[in-house]
Design a protein around this motif. Structure first.
Motif, PDB file in Angstrom:
ATOM      1  N   LYS A   1       0.800  -1.227   0.000  1.00  0.00           N
ATOM      2  CA  LYS A   1       0.000   0.000   0.000  1.00  0.00           C
ATOM      3  C   LYS A   1       0.830   1.273   0.000  1.00  0.00           C
ATOM      4  N   SER A   2       2.144   1.156  -0.240  1.00  0.00           N
ATOM      5  CA  SER A   2       2.957   2.354  -0.076  1.00  0.00           C
ATOM      6  C   SER A   2       3.343   2.974  -1.417  1.00  0.00           C
ATOM      7  N   PHE A   3       4.468   2.566  -1.945  1.00  0.00           N
ATOM      8  CA  PHE A   3       5.038   3.235  -3.118  1.00  0.00           C
ATOM      9  C   PHE A   3       4.139   3.097  -4.341  1.00  0.00           C
ATOM     10  N   ASP A   4       3.621   1.894  -4.602  1.00  0.00           N
ATOM     11  CA  ASP A   4       2.830   1.666  -5.807  1.00  0.00           C
ATOM     12  C   ASP A   4       1.538   2.464  -5.799  1.00  0.00           C
ATOM     13  N   GLU A   5       0.924   2.639  -4.611  1.00  0.00           N
ATOM     14  CA  GLU A   5      -0.298   3.431  -4.534  1.00  0.00           C
ATOM     15  C   GLU A   5      -0.020   4.919  -4.741  1.00  0.00           C
ATOM     16  N   LEU A   6       1.139   5.372  -4.267  1.00  0.00           N
ATOM     17  CA  LEU A   6       1.480   6.783  -4.433  1.00  0.00           C
ATOM     18  C   LEU A   6       1.862   7.116  -5.866  1.00  0.00           C
ATOM     19  N   HIS A   7       2.418   6.144  -6.576  1.00  0.00           N
ATOM     20  CA  HIS A   7       2.880   6.386  -7.956  1.00  0.00           C
ATOM     21  C   HIS A   7       2.371   5.279  -8.864  1.00  0.00           C
ATOM     22  N   PRO A   8       1.067   5.261  -9.165  1.00  0.00           N
ATOM     23  CA  PRO A   8       0.503   4.177  -9.986  1.00  0.00           C
ATOM     24  C   PRO A   8       1.048   4.154 -11.405  1.00  0.00           C
ATOM     25  N   SER A   9       1.387   5.318 -11.972  1.00  0.00           N
ATOM     26  CA  SER A   9       1.913   5.347 -13.337  1.00  0.00           C
ATOM     27  C   SER A   9       3.278   4.670 -13.415  1.00  0.00           C
ATOM     28  N   PHE A  10       4.043   4.734 -12.337  1.00  0.00           N
ATOM     29  CA  PHE A  10       5.338   4.052 -12.299  1.00  0.00           C
ATOM     30  C   PHE A  10       5.147   2.557 -12.061  1.00  0.00           C
ATOM     31  N   ALA A  11       4.205   2.200 -11.207  1.00  0.00           N
ATOM     32  CA  ALA A  11       4.019   0.800 -10.837  1.00  0.00           C
ATOM     33  C   ALA A  11       3.403  -0.027 -11.953  1.00  0.00           C
ATOM     34  N   VAL A  12       2.672   0.623 -12.885  1.00  0.00           N
ATOM     35  CA  VAL A  12       1.994  -0.129 -13.932  1.00  0.00           C
ATOM     36  C   VAL A  12       2.975  -0.772 -14.903  1.00  0.00           C
ATOM     37  N   GLU A  13       4.207  -0.263 -14.976  1.00  0.00           N
ATOM     38  CA  GLU A  13       5.220  -0.811 -15.877  1.00  0.00           C
ATOM     39  C   GLU A  13       6.219  -1.625 -15.057  1.00  0.00           C
ATOM     40  N   PRO A  14       6.138  -2.969 -15.108  1.00  0.00           N
ATOM     41  CA  PRO A  14       7.026  -3.795 -14.272  1.00  0.00           C
ATOM     42  C   PRO A  14       8.491  -3.688 -14.650  1.00  0.00           C
ATOM     43  N   ARG A  15       8.794  -3.160 -15.835  1.00  0.00           N
ATOM     44  CA  ARG A  15      10.189  -3.057 -16.254  1.00  0.00           C
ATOM     45  C   ARG A  15      10.877  -1.808 -15.717  1.00  0.00           C
ATOM     46  N   ASN A  16      10.125  -0.910 -15.080  1.00  0.00           N
ATOM     47  CA  ASN A  16      10.750   0.250 -14.453  1.00  0.00           C
ATOM     48  C   ASN A  16      11.672  -0.199 -13.324  1.00  0.00           C
ATOM     49  N   VAL A  17      12.779   0.493 -13.158  1.00  0.00           N
ATOM     50  CA  VAL A  17      13.839   0.049 -12.263  1.00  0.00           C
ATOM     51  C   VAL A  17      13.658   0.675 -10.880  1.00  0.00           C
ATOM     52  N   ARG A  18      13.788  -0.146  -9.864  1.00  0.00           N
ATOM     53  CA  ARG A  18      13.737   0.305  -8.471  1.00  0.00           C
ATOM     54  C   ARG A  18      15.132   0.123  -7.883  1.00  0.00           C
ATOM     55  N   LEU A  19      15.689   1.207  -7.358  1.00  0.00           N
ATOM     56  CA  LEU A  19      17.091   1.212  -6.955  1.00  0.00           C
ATOM     57  C   LEU A  19      17.248   1.506  -5.459  1.00  0.00           C
ATOM     58  N   GLY A  20      18.313   0.992  -4.900  1.00  0.00           N
ATOM     59  CA  GLY A  20      18.773   1.376  -3.568  1.00  0.00           C
ATOM     60  C   GLY A  20      20.189   1.908  -3.697  1.00  0.00           C
ATOM     61  N   LEU A  21      20.568   2.859  -2.833  1.00  0.00           N
ATOM     62  CA  LEU A  21      21.891   3.481  -2.895  1.00  0.00           C
ATOM     63  C   LEU A  21      22.669   3.146  -1.642  1.00  0.00           C
ATOM     64  N   ALA A  22      23.914   2.732  -1.825  1.00  0.00           N
ATOM     65  CA  ALA A  22      24.814   2.457  -0.702  1.00  0.00           C
ATOM     66  C   ALA A  22      26.130   3.172  -0.942  1.00  0.00           C
TER      67      ALA A  22
END
Length: 587
Positions: free
Chosen positions: A242-263
């Motif tokens: 219920k968090s990121f995908d609900e806030l940004h549905p246009s981003f979540a609709v495309e499964p090939r979009n990249v989700r990154l973490g930074l270290a």
């Protein structure tokens, strides 16, 4: 040293002199080790260590009924793990008996590890002032397992019911047997191989219940397919995250979009070099990959290196500007990408979910100072800390605040810092837009003053007020919004004069100061501040009496009303507030 236990093997010949002498040595050892004067647990096959008896009673039971054959570790009677045995303990035993005893000891150690708070000793206190109670839930589980351990698999068996079951389940696990095949084995052993009356379970389902009591069970918890949350506790009934995908549905609709973490973190690249050097790699982790692949070294993306004679410190955001510019483009615009699997072009977007770093690097990446008395980013001004006078170090205290209000450690002065702890747990700082704006001013002030971290509270306030006044004046020239007008008025500070009154009306409620209320029949001087709800601590309301109403005047016709109150100690049940039968509050 525990006495020899060889006499226990003569339980079928209880008139033998060796058995009778062994009973006496056992009783002498039990009363000495437990410190009991009158009663101990009876280890006969009828009582099974569940009832208390005098020395004469226990002696009679052991002669008539016999001792539990598998009760070779006398934990109910003062014996402890690691205690040496008598020299004659194993002189006449063969290797098979020794191996069997060692196997039984392993099960005993398993029970010890599972229930460390239950020492198996007698519950009799030796004092008539204490009443015996029924065992609690954990104790009942322990004694149930203990009974299975002491119960032989069949008459004259050297193996107990519990140890046999554990061995069979271990073989099942190592051999990858199915549950059905394990049940078939149990039935065959019980019906065809073991003697009648054997204490072997009938199915894997019954064995599983005992394994759960041993703490070897498991519980399935579903997780989001994006690995962003567990469907657990309050979220157990959810069907999707219920968090990121609900806030940004246009981003979540495309499964090939990249989700990154930074270290990122710094290190000295040349171990033996006398010249000080620092290098900060900035690594991106692609979370679109499965968990077992995304943390592989070959899957990391080395986005940039920040070398130099010293680390970048709080100025790391200066060096991250090129990377941030690329992120903005990937998030807002996207980049034309070719999908080789579908042989189609599509718009690829990327998002940064979080950063991974230790606490010092957290300061550099977030801008929050992790040094000094406000080092905790969660509790902010509620952080409990003191500065050691001799060590010159900041020490974080106040851990007793997280205990329940009636915990005995809150009142112990000598064991801690010499004070009684009455404060509730600190509230976690949830950042609002206003809070974030205030932090931006604090951060900007700290970065523009090199010695800001070493200032005293009074000096910090004096310098910040002067700096804040000039800074807001500069911003006001570029922004004349209503919020900036209020901020400009606040930065100028109140006038030297204030107005005092005997009463004030707030949101339709009339308040009077206490001195004025004494002349009236109705009382309106009571003040209450409702405590915030907190699942981890008790919800407390704060009560006080209004002493004065002060009105502060600011420039540009702004004003602030302050209530000066005397507050009651809500933690003191005697001197604090009290509620009557009608739930009215009084002194």
């Amino acid at each position: 040293m525990a006495p020899s236990k060889q006499w226990m093997q003569l339980v079928d010949n209880r008139l033998d002199e060796i058995y009778l002498i062994g009973v006496q040595k056992f009783l002498n050892n039990a009363f000495q080790k437990t410190g009991e004067e009158h009663e101990i647990r009876c280890p006969c096959v009828k009582c099974y260590n569940t009832t208390l008896g005098t020395r004469k009673t226990v002696e009679t039971h052991l002669q008539i009924h016999g001792i539990i054959r598998n009760y070779t570790f006398w934990y109910h009677h003062g014996e402890r793990l690691g205690e040496p045995l008598s020299e004659s303990e194993h002189e006449d035993e063969d290797e098979n008996v020794i191996e069997e005893c060692e196997s039984e000891d392993e099960v005993e150690e398993l029970l010890r590890d599972l229930y460390p708070n239950l020492d198996g000793g007698t519950t009799h206190t030796g004092c008539d002032d204490f009443l015996e109670e029924e065992p609690n839930v954990e104790a009942r589980k322990f004694y149930s397992l203990l009974k299975d351990f002491e119960c032989p698999l069949y008459k004259n068996s050297k193996a107990s019911k519990l140890s046999t079951l554990i061995k069979l389940l271990h073989i099942k696990s190592m051999g990858h047997w199915s549950n059905a095949s394990f049940t078939m084995l149990l039935k065959m052993l019980k019906e065809e191989l073991l003697p009648d009356g054997a204490n072997l379970l009938n199915s894997y389902y019954e064995a599983k219940k005992i394994i759960q009591e041993l703490g070897l069970s498991y519980k399935k918890i579903d997780a989001c397919t994006n690995d962003c949350m567990l469907y657990w506790k309050d979220d157990s009934l959810l069907d999707s995250c219920k968090s990121f995908d609900e806030l940004h549905p246009s981003f979540a609709v495309e499964p090939r979009n990249v989700r990154l973490g930074l270290a990122s973190d710094g290190f000295q690249p040349f171990r033996n070099s006398k010249t000080s050097r620092s290098i900060w790699p900035v690594v991106l982790i692609p979370y679109n990959l499965p968990p077992w692949l995304c943390m592989k070294q070959e899957k990391f993306i080395l986005s940039m290196l920040i070398p130099g004679p010293n680390g970048p410190g709080d100025a790391i955001d200066t060096y991250l500007q090129p990377l941030i510019e690329e992120w903005k483009e990937l998030w807002e615009v996207g980049i034309e990408t070719y999908d080789a699997s579908t042989k189609q072009n599509f718009k690829l977007h990327a998002s940064l979910l979080w950063t991974i770093n230790d606490f010092p690097a957290y300061e550099n990446l977030s801008g929050w100072s992790t040094k000094g008395k406000l080092a905790c980013p969660c509790f902010n001004k509620d952080t409990s800390s003191i500065r050691l006078t001799k060590g010159k170090k900041q020490c974080f205290m106040g851990h007793r605040r997280y205990l329940s209000q009636n915990h005995k450690w809150r009142s112990e002065k000598g064991s801690f810092d010499g004070i009684v702890e009455k404060r509730p747990p600190p509230k976690v700082n949830h950042f609002s837009d206003e809070t974030y704006g205030s932090l931006q001013f604090y951060r900007e002030f700290a970065q523009s003053h090199e010695n800001a971290r070493h200032l005293s509270d009074a000096e910090w306030s004096r310098q910040f007020i002067a700096w804040f006044k000039d800074r807001v004046a500069q911003l006001h020239k570029q922004d004349d919004s209503q919020i900036m007008e209020d901020l400009l008025s606040l930065s100028r500070g109140p006038t030297k004069y204030s107005t005092h009154s005997n009463g004030y009306v707030v949101n339709g409620y009339r308040f009077h100061v206490e001195d004025y209320d004494n002349k009236l029949r109705t009382q309106n001087c009571g003040v209450v501040v409702l405590g915030e709800n907190d699942e981890d601590s008790e919800n407390l309301d704060y009560y006080g009496v209004l002493r004065d109403v002060i009105e502060l005047q600011f420039v540009m016709d702004r004003r602030v009303i302050l209530f000066r109150c005397n507050w009651f100690d809500v933690y003191d049940e005697i001197k604090g507030v009290k509620k009557d039968e009608y739930d009215f509050v009084g002194k």
